[in-house]
Design an enzyme around this catalytic site. Sequence first.
Site, PDB file in Angstrom:
ATOM      1  N   GLU A  46       0.860  -1.179   0.000  1.00 28.39           N
ATOM      2  CA  GLU A  46       0.000   0.000   0.000  1.00 28.39           C
ATOM      3  C   GLU A  46       0.893   1.226   0.000  1.00 28.39           C
ATOM      4  OE1 GLU A  46      -2.824   0.492   3.224  1.00 28.39           O
ATOM      5  OE2 GLU A  46      -3.833   2.062   2.081  1.00 28.39           O
ATOM      6  N   CYS A 242      -6.643   0.956   2.725  1.00 31.09           N
ATOM      7  CA  CYS A 242      -7.629   2.038   2.685  1.00 31.09           C
ATOM      8  C   CYS A 242      -7.509   2.886   1.426  1.00 31.09           C
ATOM      9  CB  CYS A 242      -7.471   2.927   3.906  1.00 31.09           C
ATOM     10  SG  CYS A 242      -7.985   2.134   5.420  1.00 31.09           S
ATOM     11  N   ASN A 376     -12.139  -3.173   0.293  1.00 30.96           N
ATOM     12  CA  ASN A 376     -11.054  -3.420   1.260  1.00 30.96           C
ATOM     13  C   ASN A 376     -11.670  -3.789   2.603  1.00 30.96           C
ATOM     14  OD1 ASN A 376      -8.461  -3.392   2.544  1.00 30.96           O
ATOM     15  ND2 ASN A 376      -8.864  -1.321   3.216  1.00 30.96           N
ATOM     16  N   GLU A 377     -11.656  -2.873   3.532  1.00 33.61           N
ATOM     17  CA  GLU A 377     -12.183  -3.173   4.878  1.00 33.61           C
ATOM     18  C   GLU A 377     -13.590  -2.635   4.985  1.00 33.61           C
ATOM     19  OE1 GLU A 377      -9.638  -1.293   7.715  1.00 33.61           O
ATOM     20  OE2 GLU A 377      -8.439  -3.092   7.993  1.00 33.61           O
TER      21      GLU A 377
HETATM   22  O1  AHR Z   1      -2.200  -1.236   6.648  1.00 32.58           O
HETATM   23  C1  AHR Z   1      -2.672  -0.004   7.038  1.00 32.58           C
HETATM   24  C2  AHR Z   1      -4.196   0.074   6.986  1.00 32.58           C
HETATM   25  O2  AHR Z   1      -4.761  -0.804   7.894  1.00 32.58           O
HETATM   26  C3  AHR Z   1      -4.812  -0.327   5.694  1.00 32.58           C
HETATM   27  O3  AHR Z   1      -4.817   0.697   4.778  1.00 32.58           O
HETATM   28  C4  AHR Z   1      -6.197  -0.697   6.073  1.00 32.58           C
HETATM   29  O4  AHR Z   1      -6.766  -1.660   5.222  1.00 32.58           O
HETATM   30  C5  AHR Z   1      -6.063  -1.143   7.489  1.00 32.58           C
HETATM   31  O5  AHR Z   1      -6.966  -0.483   8.303  1.00 32.58           O
END
Ligand code: AHR
Length: 680
Positions: A46, A242, A376-377
């Site tokens: 990321e 994120c 993602n989340e």
């Molecule tokens: O890894 C950091 C963050 O942690 C990522 O962007 C997210 O998916 C998680 O909350």
Amino acid sequence: MTRSRLCAAVAALTCTASALLAGPVDINVGKPGAPIQPTMYGIFFEDINFAADGGLYAELVKNRSFEFPQDALQGWKAFGRVEVRDDGPFDRNPHYVRLYEPGHRHKWTGLDNEGFFGIGLKEGETYRFSVWARVPQGGRAVLRVEFINTASMGEQQFFTQERVTVDSRDWKQYEVVMKAAKTDPKATLRIFLESRDVTVDLEHVSLFPTDTWKGHRNGMRKDLAQALADLHPGIFRFPGGCIVEGADLDTRYNWKNTVGPVENRPLNENRWEYTFPHRFFPDYFQSYGLGFFEFFQLSEEIGAEPLPILSCGLACQFQNDSPDAHVPVAELQPYIQDALDLIEFANGGTDTKWGALRAEMGHPAPFNLKFIGIGNEQWGPEYPEHLEPFVKAIRAAHPEIRIVGSSGPNSEGDQFDYLWPEMRRLGADLVDEHFYRPYEWFLSQGARYDNYDRKGPKVFAGEYACHARGRKLNHFYASLLEAAFMTGLERNADIVHMATYAPLFAHVEGWQWRPDLIWYDNLRSFRTASWHVQQLYSEFKGQNVLKTTMDGASVSGAEGQDGIFASSVMDGGKVYVKVVNTAAEPRTVRLNFTGLKKGQAVEPVERIRFTSDKLYEDNSIELPDQYKPVRGTFTGRPVTAAERAQAAGQKPTRAQLRSLDRSVDVNLAPYCFDIYVFEL
Ligand code: AHR
């Protein structure tokens, strides 16, 4: 073997330093279990902590296209007469600078670029400076391009200097290769208009080391890419995190903006610029120079399956309470089309629109994409509602692609319990679980996957790391607990198909989140203790799980198991036994090999030990190698029960005489992760 030689052999194997644990660890080598997926251990990328621009992506110039939104000259210092204009040759990056004659014979015009926390240069290495330029009114503009040390006490600030002559009224790319005359981790790039009576326009000013990973021009920093390759990853998840979602949908990661010529990839805001007001980076943007083509190419080069994660039309739910922040389900079609087009970009023929672009970018062969993640989340009912139409469309067009859904941001709890059945209902192939959890969690979760439903989706432990309370930095003890927990991933390889530690990268001056797997400054990098744990699991991944138990139960640090975690795998004729001692005391464990065939021996080959008595420290830029596994030979020979009885001066029982089992006692240091390699 004579009795005295046998005694000596057994004695050499038996620990005197600590008491033997109650139950032996039984390893059944006669019946290899579930195959371990090639994708089992991988990496999660990321663009957080300056992981892309200023990190893996080897570009050294910040704001190379003059597109930073608050200030087109952010990262630059202009002198003389410099004007920012916006009718440049690249429609999605329209800004450029015009350098005028300064209007006085003692004045000069030009620009300095500060790079990312400075520009790191190494003596004797070569760097390719390039710039799109024109002389709009004709003539010849000589640019002096310099590497300078602004803090120098010397006669001159520059230590490397070259010239570029711009001589066309039309936009053209010019370049010069520059050899750094000295090492400087924080140099400045200076562009100095030497000619008089001429105006020159500059756009997309770039500086790359020529020695990038695999020599690509738009390439990656070599030491960082090598640190990925050395992990032997089976899966490569990108671009986040994120960042996939965006603080608002306009700033979500849009893969279509990241392909095609780099000059025309529009800048995006990086949400990690402002996520933490206590670690704020107003100059953190995404140039998208490291885009989806580069991600696919890198996956291929490091031998990992690519796993892109795309927006499902929900903006980051941590940052948006209003439903209006998201795309209504009825309006999802463009997002779904993005997913279908991505599959075409990766796998389509060169006669397709997106496959043709891939070919144009230098990769006519397909990238052989097999997995795609949607969302993602995400959480709440809105996630399954948004995911469903994607699943339908992807299944209909590409039944061969495996779809990854999410179980939300938590490792357990209401949302987790709600989403897993939803993922099952929708037929997701894998479910992405995230857990950034404290010591106690890692110590108590060794058997987490033992009772998971075997018939539903497989598990992708897509983001995890041990985060100690009050100690949120990399340290050895956290990595040890990750190693302990990972025995449970390995033991359950029939259901756990992928696991990726997160985050991957962090610049020592630019981080927002820690711990991370690999750290760096502008010239150096180091691999953390967690990196070594990941590397060992990957290197000793094996092909099939072997049933490994203590008194019939998983060796998962459970009560009565004295802080021991263990798992083992078969790899052709080899057996790798992983044992983690999470206790402060040394331990002796008897490894007992069952299921052997008559005449089959078990030969110790190697022991790899990862331990330290400095629990709360890790490697660093100055001391990159103080924590690393030690490889050694492993002498001794697993003996039968009858031989063991004889050596102890006892008469073997009939059962002992009949048994083909062989066992060896291994001595574990306090706080250690050992891998024992045996040959059958
Ligand atoms: O890894 C950091 C963050 O942690 C990522 O962007 C997210 O998916 C998680 O909350």
